[in-house]
Design a protein around this motif. Structure first.
Motif, short mmCIF file in Angstrom:
data_model
loop_
_atom_site.label_atom_id
_atom_site.label_comp_id
_atom_site.label_asym_id
_atom_site.label_seq_id
_atom_site.Cartn_x
_atom_site.Cartn_y
_atom_site.Cartn_z
N UNK A 103 10.13 -4.99 -4.84
CA UNK A 103 10.18 -3.93 -5.85
C UNK A 103 9.75 -4.44 -7.22
N UNK A 104 10.29 -5.60 -7.62
CA UNK A 104 9.94 -6.18 -8.92
C UNK A 104 8.47 -6.59 -8.98
N UNK A 109 4.86 -5.44 -15.22
CA UNK A 109 3.90 -5.84 -14.20
C UNK A 109 2.46 -5.50 -14.62
N UNK A 110 1.56 -6.46 -14.46
CA UNK A 110 0.16 -6.25 -14.84
C UNK A 110 -0.80 -6.37 -13.66
N UNK A 111 -0.32 -6.88 -12.53
CA UNK A 111 -1.20 -7.07 -11.36
C UNK A 111 -0.93 -6.00 -10.33
N UNK A 112 -1.99 -5.34 -9.89
CA UNK A 112 -1.87 -4.29 -8.88
C UNK A 112 -1.66 -4.90 -7.50
N UNK A 113 -0.57 -4.51 -6.86
CA UNK A 113 -0.27 -4.97 -5.51
C UNK A 113 0.21 -3.77 -4.68
N UNK A 114 0.28 -3.98 -3.38
CA UNK A 114 0.88 -3.01 -2.47
C UNK A 114 2.13 -3.66 -1.88
N UNK A 123 1.26 3.35 -12.67
CA UNK A 123 0.82 3.02 -14.03
C UNK A 123 -0.46 2.20 -13.98
N UNK A 124 -0.54 1.30 -12.99
CA UNK A 124 -1.73 0.46 -12.83
C UNK A 124 -2.80 1.14 -12.00
N UNK A 125 -2.42 2.19 -11.26
CA UNK A 125 -3.35 2.91 -10.39
C UNK A 125 -3.16 4.42 -10.61
#
Length: 394
Positions: free
Chosen positions: A261-262, A269-274, A170-172
């Motif tokens: 996962x969360x 979630x609004x921050x893109x992480x791996x 969704x963010x990427x």
């Protein structure tokens, strides 16, 4: 970022310390000449022609019950199905590997064994201590042996599980925002990579030692693909270099995959992480509406696969029921329950779980796979790699 489970982290590390103390009382050295003399008992396969499954079932029924310990809660479903199929009371207990190893060791010392079967993920502990000390043993179902590779027999690999790098689509929407594992060690991803704390999750430190033994060439080649010139080593190999750089890039460490996962995929979630997490967490997509996908084309690997082993406690008072339980988990019926969240069976006739996540199509090419032949090296080098992580973590 303050992660959930800080109290659980302290408890988990404390438990590991207690387990280490308990086990060290009778454990062999993890290095030096003593370790070189370590002998791992080899499991012989009974003649399939003389093996009688019905006779085993009858003997197991006379024993009346079986207790299995496992790091996964799926064992409860396996035990329930086993009871329904054979009429033998089976109980499945979820327990982390360190706690299980401690309990089995204490029970063996006290000659008061309650655990019959252990479905065990800590291969180094298994070959470095539990098998040589004859706390557990390997039994290979004779009628299934033809479909179990030689390399997967000592100890008996019941299935392969996996950890994969994931992102939030969704963010990427264009796909995974990184194409190379080395990118995760760079400033752009500082504080944006999440996984369980390697000091509390043995499978991660084993991944590090396995990469050092078998993954250096692939990691070096992956760095060359970045177009940043030749890899400049400050450590003896590319694997340790990657671990050092990853540790120093402020990864967000957790105590549970649920926290990863969360942090990656929760609906708000609004921050893109791996994140690097077990494929089991993909059930959160359906159950919680999480947004996550596998970084399927990551170089050199999308993640890593590792074995779970099936062992029987040497002093079991239900040896036939224990054998039957191992036979059950190596069958398609047992595997389906044990791998409800994904996996690949150690029985080639069973194959892969239909629940493996989309994007993870070829485990042999996409994942770094552990090699059973160097499990003892993992055991010997465990403390060194833990110290290496501890020193370099920022």
């Amino acid at each position: 970022m303050t992660t959930p489970g800080a109290a659980r982290a302290r408890y988990g590390l404390a438990l590991a310390a207690v387990a280490a103390l308990a086990l060290s009382g009778c454990a062999p050295s993890t290095g030096g000449a003593g370790a070189a003399k370590q002998e791992i008992p080899k499991a012989a396969v009974e003649d399939p022609a003389t093996f009688d499954l019905q006779a085993l079932i009858a003997a197991a029924k006379k024993e009346g019950s079986v207790l299995a310990y496992d790091g996964s809660g799926d064992v409860k479903d396996v035990a329930e199905a086993f009871t329904k199929k054979y009429g033998i009371k089976a109980e499945g207990m979820k327990s982390k590997a360190a706690a299980t190893a401690e309990k089995m060791t204490r029970e063996a010392q006290a000659k008061n064994v309650t655990i019959d079967v252990s479905l065990f993920e800590d291969g180094p502990m298994l070959v470095g201590q539990l098998l040589p000390q004859k706390i557990v043993k390997t039994w290979i179902p004779p009628d299934l042996a033809k479909d179990i590779d030689e390399k997967d027999r000592n100890p008996l690999m019941m299935l392969r599980k996996a950890y994969v790098f994931v992102y939030n689509p969704k963010l990427n929407p264009q796909g995974c925002p990184v194409k190379n594992m080395w990118e995760l060690t760079e400033p752009a991803w500082k504080g944006k990579v999440m996984f369980q704390d390697p000091l509390g999750k043995e499978i991660f430190t084993q991944w590090f030692t396995q990469m050092a033994d078998h993954g250096t060439a692939d990691l070096s080649a992956a760095y060359d693909k970045l177009g940043r010139g030749k890899l400049k080593l400050t450590e003896k190999d590319a694997s340790r270099e990657w671990v050092k750089r990853m540790a120093g890039n402020s990864p967000v460490l957790t105590t549970e995959d649920e926290d990863v996962s969360a942090g990656i995929a929760a609906p708000n979630q609004t921050q893109s992480r791996i994140g690097l997490m077990s494929i089991a967490k993909f059930r959160d997509v359906k159950e919680k509406g999480y947004q996550m996908k596998v970084c399927e084309n990551l170089a050199p690997w999308t993640g890593f696969s590792y074995p779970k082993y099936a062992t029987i406690t040497t002093g079991s008072t239900h040896p036939n029921a224990a054998k039957l339980f191992v036979h059950f988990v190596m069958s398609k019926e047992g595997f389906t329950l044990e791998s409800g969240s994904g996996g690949v069976s150690g029985n080639k006739s069973v194959g892969a779980s239909p629940n493996n996540p989309p994007g993870l199509d070829n485990w042999d090419t996409q994942l770094f796979g552990f090699t059973a032949g160097t499990l003892l090296d993992d055991f010997r080098n465990r403390q060194d790699i833990q110290d290496f992580w501890r020193v370099n973590h920022r």
